[in-house]
Design a protein around this motif. Structure first.
Motif, PDB file in Angstrom:
ATOM      1  N   SER A  75       5.844  12.487  66.178  1.00 31.73           N
ATOM      2  CA  SER A  75       6.030  13.919  66.432  1.00 31.73           C
ATOM      3  C   SER A  75       6.950  14.586  65.419  1.00 31.73           C
ATOM      4  N   SER A  76       6.754  15.902  65.216  1.00 32.70           N
ATOM      5  CA  SER A  76       7.555  16.654  64.241  1.00 32.70           C
ATOM      6  C   SER A  76       8.878  17.119  64.829  1.00 32.70           C
ATOM      7  N   ARG A  77       9.172  16.751  66.067  1.00 33.09           N
ATOM      8  CA  ARG A  77      10.355  17.250  66.769  1.00 33.09           C
ATOM      9  C   ARG A  77      11.641  17.080  65.948  1.00 33.09           C
ATOM     10  N   GLU A  78      12.264  18.198  65.604  1.00 35.83           N
ATOM     11  CA  GLU A  78      13.530  18.146  64.867  1.00 35.83           C
ATOM     12  C   GLU A  78      14.649  17.674  65.793  1.00 35.83           C
ATOM     13  N   ILE A 100       7.509  14.129  57.722  1.00 40.04           N
ATOM     14  CA  ILE A 100       8.069  15.278  58.450  1.00 40.04           C
ATOM     15  C   ILE A 100       9.519  14.994  58.840  1.00 40.04           C
TER      16      ILE A 100
END
Lengths: 192, 461
Positions: A75-78, A100
């Protein structure tokens, strides 16, 4: 962004490949609308194991995470780098990072350091490591290892620059580009 | 010099290029959802910035939305959705929120509304943004800092990744669908195989896929480590787009077509990496481990572990090496997600379940990708097929793909899922996921265990 120039700290070795962002910060913590406070949930499920690296007394206070290849995939979750930084880590050293995740780290000043797998293995056994972004070296036990990072990111992170502010200086170029966009491209006006 | 499709898309969006700096890329469309945007809007407010192009920004709610009218999202989910509403209202951004007939998973509604078009750059704070590349767009997932950057400037500083070609040639065997192509690719290249690359899917198999099938393949690009995957637009793409709400019309359509037809990789253009797959050798795939690369054909067995990662995966999945995949029994089946919840996916699954019944020990869920997909499925009676077979028929959302809403696996439960990730705990802490195609998921729900769709009664022909 948190500036980073040089940091020395204790190492926490997480000897696993393909650690995904679902492990770094599980979904139930993504509902928050704040940017801080994610550190206590870092590796939430894995921390239920008393032998997990972050639970062991010898790694308390560690500020450099040393881990396996393809770290941060999924996932791209920062929220993942937010959690690592909020926990107290300043840098992550790995043989490779997901694209990412690496970008997300660079945006917040959590330094992703890529080194060959054999070097990473050595660093997992070190007590204290120094990461020097100015000289682009990681040193441990008197041995220096060079790493690479693009110059744009290096300067931005060392100075803690606001990248949006940098882009705003290109306003003329952006406006000029916009005037060349074809008319058929979709625009969506207003709330529904 | 001959150029790849990716180069054409990239070069035509460079706002500024300077030595030693990343290229500044213009973003044609920015899709926003409730989970990765609140901190970005807050960042804008703190810096006194505005959304530069609300007209190139579209929002929906999908990740933690309830998929049943009987359920209400928890307080904190509600606050997150309310925050998106307030942010969109303040900035003048179109929001397809709860109750909208267009609400749905962000990667389902973009193509469905005709917002996703060939030749575009498209970003979203979600890794499965790669989905939109199926229409010949350069589409990739970004983090919240980049979401803020795009909201403020409609651009992103980006370094040019390398080019990778994945060519799939030949006719797909019966029972093998787009999802199997995706899992077949990832099990070949590995979960980091595409790192640092933009992928172009090529070859006769890809050309022969429907647009919806291409969306499935591009969706899973990120599971092979590449941020973006794309397919050159062709007649299949144009036929899909024509007449959709935001697609150009009349003279503009013709102009757009002239432009779109040039969006192909030139003869002789070089790729940094090339992978070739023989479609004729693909089978229905099933994941056995805790990443999508740990997949084998349904006729196979759980493999002997080759690494510490494999051993950990086997422990988590409670599987023994040598177990036949078809001997793995199930508690749950999930048909949904941005990978496999479009109309075509639901039709494929419905064909399998029609006139049959879900195994008594399995709880099975169908979650359409959007309210439009749901309505279209209902118009052709698919809801009845699923309900009569004992499936639950839900409203649109991400649902059990990541379990941010109440749709989660209980610890130890085993699920055949049409979603994209089988990571530890992905569908619920302690839950065990086997990734499969929609027909394979449907057949598994009936049988109560994983089963080869090709040997399922009535499916062979």
């Amino acid at each position: 962004m948190t500036p980073f120039v040089k940091h020395s700290g204790r190492v926490a070795p997480l000897d696993k490949a393909d650690v995904d962002t679902d492990q770094i910060i599980p979904k139930q913590f993504l509902k928050r609308i704040e940017r801080s406070g994610f550190g206590e949930f870092l590796f939430f499920d894995w921390r239920k194991d008393p032998d997990f690296v972050l639970n062991r007394p010898e790694y308390q206070g560690a500020s450099i995470l040393v881990t396996g290849p393809n770290f941060g995939c999924g996932s791209s979750r920062e929220h993942a780098p937010w959690a690592i930084q909020d926990y107290g880590f300043r840098a992550v050293i790995a043989p490779s990072f997901s694209d990412i995740f690496r970008t997300n780290c660079l945006k917040i000043g959590l330094l992703p350091v890529q080194l060959p797998e054999a070097t990473v293995r050595e660093l997992m056994r070190a007590d204290e490591v120094t990461v020097d972004l100015d000289r682009l070296v990681v040193s441990a036990d008197g041995v220096e290892h060079r790493f690479e990072i693009d110059e744009f990111s290096r300067v931005n992170i060392m100075e803690g620059l606001d990248e949006i502010g940098l882009t705003e200086r290109r306003e003329d170029a952006i406006t000029a580009f916009e005037s060349t966009r074809p008319d058929w491209m979709p625009t969506v006006k207003g709330m529904r | 010099m001959p150029k790849t499709l990716a180069s054409k898309l990239w070069d035509s969006h460079v706002v500024r290029q300077a030595a030693g700096e990343p290229d500044l890329l213009y973003i044609d469309l920015h899709l926003v959802h409730e989970v990765t945007s609140p901190q970005a809007f807050e960042g804008l407010r703190l810096a006194g910035r505005r959304v530069r192009r609300p007209d190139l920004t579209v929002a929906t709610m999908d990740h933690n939305i309830a998929t049943s009218r009987a359920e209400r999202p928890d307080e904190i989910s509600q606050l997150q959705m309310r925050t998106l509403e307030e942010n969109c209202r303040a900035a003048g951004i179109r929001l397809y929120g709860v109750g909208s007939r267009h609400q749905g998973i962000v990667h389902i509604i973009g193509p469905e509304l005709g917002l996703t078009q060939p030749g575009m750059t498209l970003v979203c704070g979600d890794s499965h943004t790669s989905t939109h590349g199926a229409l010949g767009a350069l589409a990739f997932g970004i983090g919240t800092s980049e979401v803020e950057h795009v909201l403020a400037t409609q651009t992103l500083p980006q370094r040019r990744p390398k080019d990778m070609a994945i060519t799939v040639d030949g006719e797909l065997p019966l029972g093998v669908v787009a999802k199997d192509v995706a899992l077949g690719i990832i099990s070949k290249i590995g979960v980091a195989g595409g790192q640092g690359h933009l992928v172009e899917y090529r070859g006769s198999t890809i050309r022969g896929l429907t647009l919806e099938g291409r969306l499935t393949v591009c969706n899973m690009t990120i599971e092979g480590g590449a941020r973006a995957g794309m397919v050159a637009p062709d007649e299949t793409t144009f036929a899909y787009l024509e007449g959709r709400q935001f697609a150009p019309r009349g003279a503009a359509w013709e102009q757009a077509l002239d432009h779109w037809r040039r969006l192909v990789t030139d003869e002789g253009a070089a790729f940094d990496r090339e992978v070739v797959i023989d479609a004729g050798r693909l089978e229905p795939f099933v994941s056995w481990g805790t990443n999508p690369g740990q997949s084998v054909p349904v006729t196979g067995r759980v493999p002997e572990p080759g690494s510490e990662t494999d051993e950990r995966a086997l422990r988590y999945m409670a599987l023994k090496p040598g177990t036949a995949i078809q001997d793995i029994s199930l508690d749950r089946v999930f048909i949904g997600s941005c990978t496999n919840a479009r109309l075509e996916d639901l039709r494929l699954a419905a064909t399998v379940v029609e006139g049959r019944h879900v195994h008594p020990k399995v709880r099975a869920l169908v979650v359409p990708g959007s309210m439009s997909v749901r309505a279209a499925a209902e118009a052709e009676g698919l809801d009845k097929v699923f309900l009569e077979a004992g499936f639950e028929w839900r409203e649109a959302g991400c649902s059990m793909c990541l379990g941010m809403n109440p749709d989660i696996l209980q610890p130890g439960e085993r699920c055949a899922s049409t979603s994209n990730r089988n990571f530890e705990g992905r569908q619920g802490a302690g839950g065990r996921t086997h990734l499969v195609s929609p027909p394979m998921a449907a057949a598994a729900a009936i049988a109560g265990h994983l089963v080869d769709i090709r040997e399922f009664p009535g499916q062979a022909g």
